[in-house]
Scaffold this motif. Structure first.
Motif, short mmCIF file in Angstrom:
data_model
loop_
_atom_site.label_atom_id
_atom_site.label_comp_id
_atom_site.label_asym_id
_atom_site.label_seq_id
_atom_site.Cartn_x
_atom_site.Cartn_y
_atom_site.Cartn_z
N PRO A 214 0.81 -1.23 0.00
CA PRO A 214 0.00 0.00 0.00
C PRO A 214 0.84 1.28 0.00
CG PRO A 214 -0.98 -1.60 1.46
CD PRO A 214 0.32 -2.19 1.00
N ALA A 215 1.97 1.28 0.67
CA ALA A 215 2.82 2.48 0.70
C ALA A 215 3.42 2.78 -0.68
CB ALA A 215 3.94 2.32 1.72
N GLY A 216 3.37 1.80 -1.59
CA GLY A 216 3.80 2.03 -2.97
C GLY A 216 5.30 2.17 -3.15
N ARG A 217 6.07 1.64 -2.21
CA ARG A 217 7.53 1.70 -2.35
C ARG A 217 8.18 0.57 -1.57
NH1 ARG A 217 10.14 3.55 2.30
NH2 ARG A 217 8.88 4.69 3.81
N TRP A 218 9.45 0.32 -1.87
CA TRP A 218 10.26 -0.58 -1.05
C TRP A 218 10.61 0.14 0.25
CZ3 TRP A 218 12.66 -5.42 -2.49
CH2 TRP A 218 12.28 -5.88 -3.76
N GLY A 219 10.78 -0.62 1.33
CA GLY A 219 11.30 -0.04 2.56
C GLY A 219 12.80 0.22 2.43
N THR A 220 13.30 1.12 3.25
CA THR A 220 14.74 1.39 3.28
C THR A 220 15.29 0.89 4.61
OG1 THR A 220 14.46 3.53 4.37
CG2 THR A 220 14.38 3.51 1.95
N ILE A 221 16.60 0.78 4.70
CA ILE A 221 17.16 0.31 5.98
C ILE A 221 16.91 1.36 7.07
CG2 ILE A 221 18.83 -1.25 4.90
CD1 ILE A 221 21.05 0.73 5.69
N GLU A 222 16.78 2.61 6.67
CA GLU A 222 16.47 3.66 7.66
C GLU A 222 15.06 3.46 8.23
OE1 GLU A 222 17.74 4.32 4.60
OE2 GLU A 222 19.79 4.86 5.24
N ASP A 223 14.15 2.88 7.45
CA ASP A 223 12.79 2.60 7.95
C ASP A 223 12.81 1.62 9.12
OD1 ASP A 223 11.12 4.13 6.20
OD2 ASP A 223 11.43 2.66 4.61
N MET A 224 13.91 0.87 9.28
CA MET A 224 13.97 -0.16 10.31
C MET A 224 14.50 0.37 11.64
SD MET A 224 12.65 -2.56 8.62
CE MET A 224 12.70 -3.77 9.93
N ALA A 225 14.98 1.62 11.65
CA ALA A 225 15.59 2.16 12.88
C ALA A 225 14.54 2.37 13.98
CB ALA A 225 16.30 3.48 12.56
N GLY A 226 13.36 2.86 13.61
CA GLY A 226 12.35 3.21 14.61
C GLY A 226 11.86 2.00 15.40
N VAL A 227 11.61 0.90 14.71
CA VAL A 227 11.12 -0.29 15.40
C VAL A 227 12.20 -0.85 16.33
CG1 VAL A 227 11.72 -1.95 13.57
CG2 VAL A 227 9.84 -2.46 15.10
N ALA A 228 13.45 -0.71 15.91
CA ALA A 228 14.56 -1.18 16.76
C ALA A 228 14.59 -0.39 18.06
CB ALA A 228 15.89 -1.05 16.02
N VAL A 229 14.49 0.93 17.94
CA VAL A 229 14.55 1.78 19.14
C VAL A 229 13.34 1.50 20.03
CG1 VAL A 229 14.54 4.16 19.99
CG2 VAL A 229 15.94 3.55 18.00
N PHE A 230 12.17 1.42 19.43
CA PHE A 230 10.95 1.19 20.21
C PHE A 230 11.03 -0.12 21.00
CE2 PHE A 230 6.51 -0.67 20.13
CZ PHE A 230 6.05 0.06 21.22
N LEU A 231 11.36 -1.22 20.31
CA LEU A 231 11.36 -2.53 20.98
C LEU A 231 12.58 -2.72 21.90
CD1 LEU A 231 10.00 -4.91 18.17
CD2 LEU A 231 8.76 -4.00 20.16
N ALA A 232 13.57 -1.84 21.80
CA ALA A 232 14.75 -1.94 22.67
C ALA A 232 14.66 -0.99 23.85
CB ALA A 232 16.01 -1.63 21.86
N VAL A 246 6.55 -4.41 9.82
CA VAL A 246 7.13 -3.12 9.42
C VAL A 246 7.18 -3.19 7.90
CG1 VAL A 246 9.09 -1.54 9.72
CG2 VAL A 246 8.54 -3.19 11.52
N ASP A 247 6.04 -2.93 7.27
CA ASP A 247 5.86 -3.44 5.92
C ASP A 247 5.11 -2.52 4.97
OD1 ASP A 247 3.36 -3.56 7.06
OD2 ASP A 247 2.94 -5.62 6.45
N GLY A 248 4.92 -1.26 5.35
CA GLY A 248 4.19 -0.35 4.47
C GLY A 248 2.77 -0.83 4.17
N GLY A 249 2.24 -1.70 5.03
CA GLY A 249 0.86 -2.19 4.86
C GLY A 249 0.72 -3.49 4.10
N PHE A 250 1.85 -4.10 3.71
CA PHE A 250 1.81 -5.33 2.89
C PHE A 250 0.90 -6.40 3.49
CE2 PHE A 250 3.33 -9.43 1.44
CZ PHE A 250 3.73 -9.23 0.13
N SER A 251 1.02 -6.59 4.83
CA SER A 251 0.32 -7.72 5.45
C SER A 251 -1.16 -7.46 5.72
CB SER A 251 1.00 -8.10 6.77
OG SER A 251 1.05 -6.99 7.64
#
Ligand code: NDP
Length: 254
Positions: A214-232, A246-251
């Motif tokens: 749905p987000a219409g793009r590939w994720g970037t490695i920077e997109d993964m930083a927020g979930v790391a900080v949140f869950l840590a 963390v999938d731009g709505g894919f699932s």
């Protein structure tokens, strides 16, 4: 309590020398954590270390194969000795063999299961005494959309990533009383070395991903930083055993 402050914390990121692991390691360092990155390729380790060091935190790299229990034990002892403790573990190292099940060899099966699933168990087990000693910790396991969905090309990868969700739930229940939260995150399609090879193997993949996400793009490695900080961080202290896409709505799209 500062919800997202990781100052004074020490994080191990397996496969932190590139791709999603590097994006997450940079996120944790920006939030104040000291970082140990683990990978087999010492050149990639060296280059990632330069990137993370610029963020002003202590940072080491260790060349190790996380499928080897002895190497994992040595690696965790080295991190604790050099950085003082272990508070966060990101089990991110992973690989894939894209073959239909009837073409998959026993060797392929063990390679993917050992790299993606056994390594997560070995690293979590080795970090547990350190986390317990310091009064708690955070374990983050890297799943996949194939933790949820099936694919003709993903019988072993999907089995390993489905296993990651169940390992997460088991560890979460086992260690909740030790104040250790264990969660997994499920990346959608993220642009990394792993998926660049997939795009070569499957020419229609790029269009399919753009169409289905749905987000219409590939994720970037920077997109993964927020979930790391949140869950840590303390922001997720009452969250354990979950699987966060963390999938731009894919699932959630049909
Ligand atoms: P990369 O190929 O860029 O990263 C894989 C990392 O794992 C590398 O740092 C590699 O380092 C490390 N690694 C592999 N095997 C071992 C081993 N035996 N011991 C130590 N380190 C190892 O791919 P990604 O960043 O895409 O993948 C990272 C994780 O994200 C994987 O678990 C993957 O399954 C998962 N994922 C990726 C998605 C995507 O779209 N990219 C989607 C869903 C999940 P080295 O070669 O130096 O050992």
């Amino acid at each position: 309590m500062e919800l997202f402050n990781l100052s004074g914390k020490v994080a191990i990121v397996t496969g932190g020398n590139g791709g999603i692991g590097l994006g997450m390691a940079c996120g944790l360092a920006k939030a104040g954590a000291d970082i140990a990155i683990i990978g087999r390729n010492s050149e990639k380790n060296k280059s990632a270390l330069q990137t993370i060091s610029k963020l002003g935190r202590r940072c080491i790299s260790i060349t190790a194969d996380v499928t080897d229990g002895n190497a994992v034990a040595d690696m965790t002892s080295q991190v604790a000795a050099e950085l003082g403790s272990i508070s966060i573990l990101i089990n991110n190292a992973g690989t894939n063999v894209r073959k239909r099940p009837e073409e998959l060899s026993e060797e392929d099966w063990h390679l993917v299961m050992d790299t993606n699933l056994t390594s997560a168990f070995l690293c979590a087990k080795a970090c547990y005494p350190h986390m317990k000693k310091s009064g708690g910790g955070k374990v983050l396991n890297n799943g996949s959309m194939l933790s949820l969905f099936g694919s003709p090309w993903g019988s072993v990868y999907g089995s390993s990533k489905g296993g990651i969700m169940q390992l997460t739930r088991s560890l979460a229940t086992a260690w909740a009383h030790d104040n250790i939260q264990v969660n997994c995150f499920l990346p959608g399609w993220i642009d990394t070395e792993l998926t660049r090879t997939a795009r070569v193997q499957i020419p229609e993949l790029n269009d399919k991903v753009l169409d289905r996400t749905p987000a219409g793009r590939w994720g970037t490695i920077e997109d993964m930083a927020g979930v790391a900080v949140f869950l840590a961080s303390p922001a997720s202290d009452f969250i354990t055993g979950t699987a966060l896409p963390v999938d731009g709505g894919f699932s959630i799209a049909i």
